[in-house]
Design an enzyme around this catalytic site. Structure first.
Site, PDB file in Angstrom:
ATOM      1  CG  ASP A   9      -1.769   1.232   1.361  1.00 12.96           C
ATOM      2  OD1 ASP A   9      -2.344   1.642   0.335  1.00 12.96           O
ATOM      3  OD2 ASP A   9      -1.874   1.810   2.455  1.00 12.96           O
ATOM      4  CB  SER A  10       0.223   4.790  -0.562  1.00 14.71           C
ATOM      5  OG  SER A  10      -0.952   4.855   0.226  1.00 14.71           O
ATOM      6  CE1 TYR A  41       2.698   5.392  -3.380  1.00 17.06           C
ATOM      7  CE2 TYR A  41       1.441   3.551  -4.243  1.00 17.06           C
ATOM      8  CZ  TYR A  41       2.628   4.071  -3.767  1.00 17.06           C
ATOM      9  OH  TYR A  41       3.729   3.256  -3.688  1.00 17.06           O
ATOM     10  N   GLY A  42      -2.888   9.069  -3.575  1.00 18.36           N
ATOM     11  CA  GLY A  42      -4.168   9.543  -4.102  1.00 18.36           C
ATOM     12  C   GLY A  42      -4.119  10.814  -4.927  1.00 18.36           C
ATOM     13  CB  CYS A  72      -3.034   0.735  -2.322  1.00 17.40           C
ATOM     14  SG  CYS A  72      -3.116   2.463  -2.798  1.00 17.40           S
ATOM     15  CG  ASN A  73      -9.484   1.012  -2.894  1.00 11.68           C
ATOM     16  OD1 ASN A  73     -10.426   0.463  -3.427  1.00 11.68           O
ATOM     17  ND2 ASN A  73      -9.187   0.827  -1.626  1.00 11.68           N
ATOM     18  CB  THR A  74      -4.580   5.041  -5.219  1.00 13.32           C
ATOM     19  OG1 THR A  74      -5.448   5.588  -4.232  1.00 13.32           O
ATOM     20  CG2 THR A  74      -4.175   6.105  -6.198  1.00 13.32           C
ATOM     21  CD  GLU A 151      -1.825   8.420   6.454  1.00  5.00           C
ATOM     22  OE1 GLU A 151      -0.878   9.186   6.650  1.00  5.00           O
ATOM     23  OE2 GLU A 151      -1.804   7.447   5.687  1.00  5.00           O
ATOM     24  CB  THR A 184      -6.864   0.157   2.078  1.00  2.00           C
ATOM     25  OG1 THR A 184      -5.787   0.979   1.648  1.00  2.00           O
ATOM     26  CG2 THR A 184      -7.202  -0.839   0.999  1.00  2.00           C
ATOM     27  CG  HIS A 185      -6.082   5.435   4.769  1.00  6.31           C
ATOM     28  ND1 HIS A 185      -5.345   4.944   3.727  1.00  6.31           N
ATOM     29  CD2 HIS A 185      -5.206   6.099   5.568  1.00  6.31           C
ATOM     30  CE1 HIS A 185      -4.090   5.296   3.877  1.00  6.31           C
ATOM     31  NE2 HIS A 185      -3.974   5.996   4.986  1.00  6.31           N
TER      32      HIS A 185
HETATM   33  N1  DGL Z   1      -4.513   3.501   0.747  1.00  6.24           N
HETATM   34  C1  DGL Z   1      -4.797   4.347  -0.378  1.00  6.24           C
HETATM   35  C2  DGL Z   1      -5.987   3.806  -1.174  1.00  6.24           C
HETATM   36  O1  DGL Z   1      -6.561   2.811  -0.838  1.00  6.24           O
HETATM   37  C3  DGL Z   1      -5.157   5.740   0.030  1.00  6.24           C
HETATM   38  C4  DGL Z   1      -4.114   6.592   0.568  1.00  6.24           C
HETATM   39  C5  DGL Z   1      -3.289   7.318  -0.459  1.00  6.24           C
HETATM   40  O2  DGL Z   1      -3.774   8.319  -1.037  1.00  6.24           O
HETATM   41  O3  DGL Z   1      -2.155   6.908  -0.625  1.00  6.24           O
HETATM   42  O4  DGL Z   1      -6.369   4.387  -2.138  1.00  6.24           O
END
Ligand code: DGL
Length: 262
Positions: A9-10, A41-42, A72-74, A151, A184-185
Protein backbone atom coordinates in the site's frame (compact mmCIF):
# COMPACT_ATOMS: atom_id res chain seq x y z
CA UNK A 1 3.10 -23.16 -0.48
CA UNK A 2 5.28 -21.97 2.40
CA UNK A 3 6.40 -18.84 0.60
CA UNK A 4 5.05 -15.52 1.87
CA UNK A 5 2.36 -13.36 0.31
CA UNK A 6 3.47 -9.85 -0.68
CA UNK A 7 1.09 -7.06 0.33
CA UNK A 8 1.59 -3.39 -0.45
CA UNK A 9 0.00 0.00 0.00
CA UNK A 10 1.08 3.62 -0.10
CA UNK A 11 1.32 3.51 3.69
CA UNK A 12 -0.75 2.24 6.58
CA UNK A 13 -4.16 1.71 4.91
CA UNK A 14 -3.25 -1.70 3.50
CA UNK A 15 -2.72 -2.98 7.03
CA UNK A 16 -6.51 -3.31 7.22
CA UNK A 17 -6.20 -5.86 4.40
CA UNK A 18 -3.17 -7.54 6.04
CA UNK A 19 -5.19 -7.89 9.26
CA UNK A 20 -8.08 -9.55 7.39
CA UNK A 21 -5.62 -11.95 5.69
CA UNK A 22 -4.17 -12.83 9.09
CA UNK A 23 -7.69 -13.48 10.44
CA UNK A 24 -8.87 -15.61 7.53
CA UNK A 25 -5.60 -17.33 6.64
CA UNK A 26 -3.70 -17.61 9.94
CA UNK A 27 -1.20 -20.11 8.52
CA UNK A 28 -0.04 -17.80 5.74
CA UNK A 29 3.10 -15.67 6.11
CA UNK A 30 3.29 -12.25 4.54
CA UNK A 31 5.63 -9.39 3.80
CA UNK A 32 3.95 -5.99 3.98
CA UNK A 33 5.38 -2.93 2.25
CA UNK A 34 4.09 0.56 3.03
CA UNK A 35 5.47 3.21 0.71
CA UNK A 36 5.50 5.89 3.41
CA UNK A 37 8.10 7.93 1.55
CA UNK A 38 5.72 8.51 -1.35
CA UNK A 39 2.40 8.47 0.51
CA UNK A 40 -0.26 9.58 -0.28
CA UNK A 41 -0.69 8.06 -3.74
CA UNK A 42 -4.17 9.54 -4.10
CA UNK A 43 -2.98 12.85 -5.53
CA UNK A 44 -0.23 11.46 -7.80
CA UNK A 45 -0.26 10.75 -11.53
CA UNK A 46 -0.90 7.32 -13.03
CA UNK A 47 2.67 7.06 -14.33
CA UNK A 48 4.13 7.79 -10.91
CA UNK A 49 1.83 5.30 -9.16
CA UNK A 50 2.72 2.63 -11.75
CA UNK A 51 6.45 3.25 -11.25
CA UNK A 52 6.23 2.98 -7.45
CA UNK A 53 4.00 -0.12 -7.64
CA UNK A 54 6.38 -1.78 -10.05
CA UNK A 55 9.43 -1.13 -7.84
CA UNK A 56 7.63 -2.46 -4.76
CA UNK A 57 6.53 -5.59 -6.63
CA UNK A 58 10.14 -6.25 -7.71
CA UNK A 59 11.20 -5.97 -4.07
CA UNK A 60 8.49 -8.41 -2.95
CA UNK A 61 9.34 -10.85 -5.72
CA UNK A 62 13.02 -10.71 -4.80
CA UNK A 63 11.82 -11.85 -1.35
CA UNK A 64 10.24 -14.87 -3.08
CA UNK A 65 6.57 -13.97 -2.60
CA UNK A 66 4.12 -16.46 -4.11
CA UNK A 67 1.37 -13.89 -4.70
CA UNK A 68 0.89 -10.13 -4.54
CA UNK A 69 -2.02 -8.28 -3.00
CA UNK A 70 -2.31 -4.64 -4.03
CA UNK A 71 -3.85 -3.44 -0.76
CA UNK A 72 -4.39 0.08 -2.06
CA UNK A 73 -7.33 1.18 -4.19
CA UNK A 74 -5.31 3.88 -5.92
CA UNK A 75 -2.59 1.42 -7.01
CA UNK A 76 -5.27 -1.17 -7.85
CA UNK A 77 -6.97 1.36 -10.12
CA UNK A 78 -3.84 2.55 -11.88
CA UNK A 79 -1.16 -0.14 -11.69
CA UNK A 80 -2.95 -3.54 -11.62
CA UNK A 81 -3.14 -4.04 -15.39
CA UNK A 82 0.54 -3.23 -15.85
CA UNK A 83 1.63 -5.56 -13.03
CA UNK A 84 -0.42 -8.42 -14.47
CA UNK A 85 1.15 -7.80 -17.88
CA UNK A 86 4.66 -7.88 -16.35
CA UNK A 87 4.03 -11.00 -14.25
CA UNK A 88 1.45 -13.08 -16.13
CA UNK A 89 2.05 -16.25 -14.09
CA UNK A 90 1.92 -14.66 -10.65
CA UNK A 91 -1.35 -14.49 -8.69
CA UNK A 92 -1.96 -10.74 -8.31
CA UNK A 93 -5.03 -9.42 -6.52
CA UNK A 94 -6.43 -5.94 -6.52
CA UNK A 95 -8.88 -4.60 -3.95
CA UNK A 96 -11.44 -3.34 -6.48
CA UNK A 97 -12.71 -6.48 -8.24
CA UNK A 98 -13.81 -8.53 -5.19
CA UNK A 99 -15.75 -5.50 -3.90
CA UNK A 100 -17.40 -4.71 -7.25
CA UNK A 101 -18.44 -8.35 -7.64
CA UNK A 102 -19.82 -8.57 -4.11
CA UNK A 103 -21.76 -5.30 -4.30
CA UNK A 104 -23.27 -6.13 -7.69
CA UNK A 105 -24.35 -9.54 -6.35
CA UNK A 106 -26.45 -7.78 -3.69
CA UNK A 107 -28.74 -6.49 -6.46
CA UNK A 108 -28.64 -2.82 -5.46
CA UNK A 109 -30.15 -0.02 -7.53
CA UNK A 110 -28.06 2.89 -6.37
CA UNK A 111 -24.42 2.69 -5.29
CA UNK A 112 -22.11 5.36 -3.90
CA UNK A 113 -18.31 5.26 -3.90
CA UNK A 114 -15.88 7.35 -1.89
CA UNK A 115 -12.16 7.18 -2.64
CA UNK A 116 -9.02 9.20 -3.27
CA UNK A 117 -8.87 11.70 -6.16
CA UNK A 118 -6.82 9.34 -8.35
CA UNK A 119 -9.16 6.37 -7.79
CA UNK A 120 -12.24 8.52 -8.41
CA UNK A 121 -10.74 10.00 -11.56
CA UNK A 122 -9.90 6.52 -12.88
CA UNK A 123 -13.64 5.56 -12.68
CA UNK A 124 -12.46 2.00 -11.99
CA UNK A 125 -15.38 1.06 -9.71
CA UNK A 126 -17.94 2.50 -12.12
CA UNK A 127 -16.38 0.56 -15.00
CA UNK A 128 -16.26 -2.72 -13.09
CA UNK A 129 -19.81 -2.36 -11.72
CA UNK A 130 -21.32 -1.39 -15.07
CA UNK A 131 -19.59 -4.39 -16.71
CA UNK A 132 -21.66 -6.55 -14.34
CA UNK A 133 -24.93 -4.56 -14.45
CA UNK A 134 -25.52 -1.74 -16.91
CA UNK A 135 -28.63 -0.48 -15.07
CA UNK A 136 -26.94 0.58 -11.85
CA UNK A 137 -27.07 4.19 -10.70
CA UNK A 138 -23.59 5.04 -9.46
CA UNK A 139 -22.44 8.23 -7.71
CA UNK A 140 -18.90 8.88 -6.54
CA UNK A 141 -16.84 11.50 -4.76
CA UNK A 142 -13.19 12.04 -3.92
CA UNK A 143 -12.86 12.38 -0.13
CA UNK A 144 -9.13 12.92 0.39
CA UNK A 145 -9.55 14.64 3.74
CA UNK A 146 -10.73 11.35 5.25
CA UNK A 147 -7.30 9.82 4.54
CA UNK A 148 -5.55 12.50 6.59
CA UNK A 149 -8.08 12.23 9.40
CA UNK A 150 -7.55 8.50 9.70
CA UNK A 151 -3.77 8.90 9.60
CA UNK A 152 -3.99 11.44 12.41
CA UNK A 153 -6.02 8.97 14.43
CA UNK A 154 -9.00 11.36 14.51
CA UNK A 155 -11.53 8.54 14.76
CA UNK A 156 -14.86 9.08 16.50
CA UNK A 157 -14.20 12.79 16.90
CA UNK A 158 -16.16 15.94 16.11
CA UNK A 159 -13.84 16.55 13.19
CA UNK A 160 -14.33 13.10 11.64
CA UNK A 161 -18.11 13.39 12.06
CA UNK A 162 -18.09 16.84 10.45
CA UNK A 163 -15.96 15.69 7.48
CA UNK A 164 -18.16 12.62 6.89
CA UNK A 165 -21.25 14.84 6.99
CA UNK A 166 -19.74 17.44 4.69
CA UNK A 167 -18.84 14.84 2.05
CA UNK A 168 -21.85 12.54 2.33
CA UNK A 169 -24.70 14.97 2.83
CA UNK A 170 -24.57 15.81 -0.88
CA UNK A 171 -27.99 15.11 -2.46
CA UNK A 172 -26.42 12.65 -4.91
CA UNK A 173 -25.74 10.31 -1.99
CA UNK A 174 -29.41 10.15 -0.91
CA UNK A 175 -31.14 6.76 -0.92
CA UNK A 176 -28.03 4.69 -1.54
CA UNK A 177 -28.38 0.93 -1.21
CA UNK A 178 -24.62 0.50 -0.81
CA UNK A 179 -21.67 2.78 -0.23
CA UNK A 180 -18.27 1.40 -1.26
CA UNK A 181 -15.33 2.49 0.87
CA UNK A 182 -12.91 2.74 -2.05
CA UNK A 183 -9.83 3.42 0.02
CA UNK A 184 -8.09 1.05 2.40
CA UNK A 185 -7.97 3.77 5.08
CA UNK A 186 -11.72 4.06 5.31
CA UNK A 187 -12.67 0.82 7.12
CA UNK A 188 -11.59 2.64 10.27
CA UNK A 189 -14.45 5.10 9.67
CA UNK A 190 -17.01 2.43 8.78
CA UNK A 191 -19.03 2.64 12.02
CA UNK A 192 -19.21 6.44 11.86
CA UNK A 193 -20.34 6.32 8.24
CA UNK A 194 -22.99 3.70 9.06
CA UNK A 195 -24.27 5.97 11.83
CA UNK A 196 -24.37 8.90 9.39
CA UNK A 197 -26.62 6.83 7.11
CA UNK A 198 -28.69 5.72 10.13
CA UNK A 199 -28.04 2.09 9.20
CA UNK A 200 -30.07 2.43 6.00
CA UNK A 201 -27.14 2.08 3.60
CA UNK A 202 -24.90 -0.99 3.43
CA UNK A 203 -21.36 0.32 3.92
CA UNK A 204 -18.97 -2.06 2.16
CA UNK A 205 -15.27 -2.29 2.90
CA UNK A 206 -12.72 -4.39 1.07
CA UNK A 207 -10.43 -6.21 3.56
CA UNK A 208 -12.57 -9.27 4.36
CA UNK A 209 -13.70 -9.62 0.73
CA UNK A 210 -10.12 -9.42 -0.54
CA UNK A 211 -8.89 -11.97 2.01
CA UNK A 212 -11.71 -14.32 0.97
CA UNK A 213 -10.78 -13.94 -2.70
CA UNK A 214 -7.12 -14.56 -1.87
CA UNK A 215 -8.05 -17.78 -0.05
CA UNK A 216 -10.03 -18.90 -3.11
CA UNK A 217 -7.20 -18.16 -5.53
CA UNK A 218 -4.47 -19.78 -3.42
CA UNK A 219 -6.65 -22.87 -2.93
CA UNK A 220 -7.36 -23.06 -6.65
CA UNK A 221 -3.64 -22.95 -7.42
CA UNK A 222 -2.71 -25.37 -4.66
CA UNK A 223 -0.71 -22.66 -2.93
CA UNK A 224 -2.43 -22.59 0.47
CA UNK A 225 0.01 -22.95 3.33
CA UNK A 226 -0.82 -25.49 6.00
CA UNK A 227 1.36 -24.08 8.77
CA UNK A 228 -0.30 -23.31 12.09
CA UNK A 229 0.93 -19.75 12.35
CA UNK A 230 2.30 -17.35 9.76
CA UNK A 231 5.38 -15.13 10.03
CA UNK A 232 4.95 -11.43 9.34
CA UNK A 233 7.42 -8.83 8.17
CA UNK A 234 6.65 -5.14 7.78
CA UNK A 235 8.69 -2.78 5.62
CA UNK A 236 8.30 0.93 4.98
CA UNK A 237 10.23 3.08 2.52
CA UNK A 238 10.72 5.69 5.22
CA UNK A 239 10.47 4.97 8.90
CA UNK A 240 8.30 7.56 10.58
CA UNK A 241 7.25 7.84 14.20
CA UNK A 242 3.70 8.48 12.98
CA UNK A 243 3.52 5.16 11.12
CA UNK A 244 4.62 3.15 14.17
CA UNK A 245 2.11 5.01 16.32
CA UNK A 246 -0.92 4.54 14.10
CA UNK A 247 -0.10 1.10 12.68
CA UNK A 248 -1.78 -0.51 15.70
CA UNK A 249 -5.11 1.14 14.78
CA UNK A 250 -4.94 -0.50 11.38
CA UNK A 251 -3.40 -3.91 12.14
CA UNK A 252 -4.83 -4.39 15.61
CA UNK A 253 -1.49 -5.05 17.29
CA UNK A 254 1.99 -3.53 17.59
CA UNK A 255 4.35 -4.25 14.72
CA UNK A 256 8.13 -4.11 14.22
CA UNK A 257 9.09 -1.96 11.23
CA UNK A 258 12.08 -2.34 8.91
CA UNK A 259 13.10 0.40 6.51
CA UNK A 260 13.81 -0.36 2.87
CA UNK A 261 14.42 2.52 0.48
CA UNK A 262 13.50 1.76 -3.09
N1 DGL B 1 -4.51 3.50 0.75
C1 DGL B 1 -4.80 4.35 -0.38
C2 DGL B 1 -5.99 3.81 -1.17
O1 DGL B 1 -6.56 2.81 -0.84
C3 DGL B 1 -5.16 5.74 0.03
C4 DGL B 1 -4.11 6.59 0.57
C5 DGL B 1 -3.29 7.32 -0.46
O2 DGL B 1 -3.77 8.32 -1.04
O3 DGL B 1 -2.15 6.91 -0.62
O4 DGL B 1 -6.37 4.39 -2.14
Amino acid sequence: MDKPIGIFDSGVGGLTVAAAIKRQLPGESFIYFGDTKHSPYGDKSGDTIRRYSSEISEFLLAKDCKAIVIACNTASALAYDELVKKHPNLPILNVVDPVAQFVASQKPEKIGIIATRATTKSKIYKKRLLEINTNLIIEDAATPLLVGLVEEGFLNTEVSKAAIKQYLQHPKFRNLDSLILGCTHFPLLQKEIEIFFKGKTHVVDSPELVAKELAKILKGKNLLCENEEGQYQFYVSEKTAAFSKIAKNFFGENIQLKEKQL
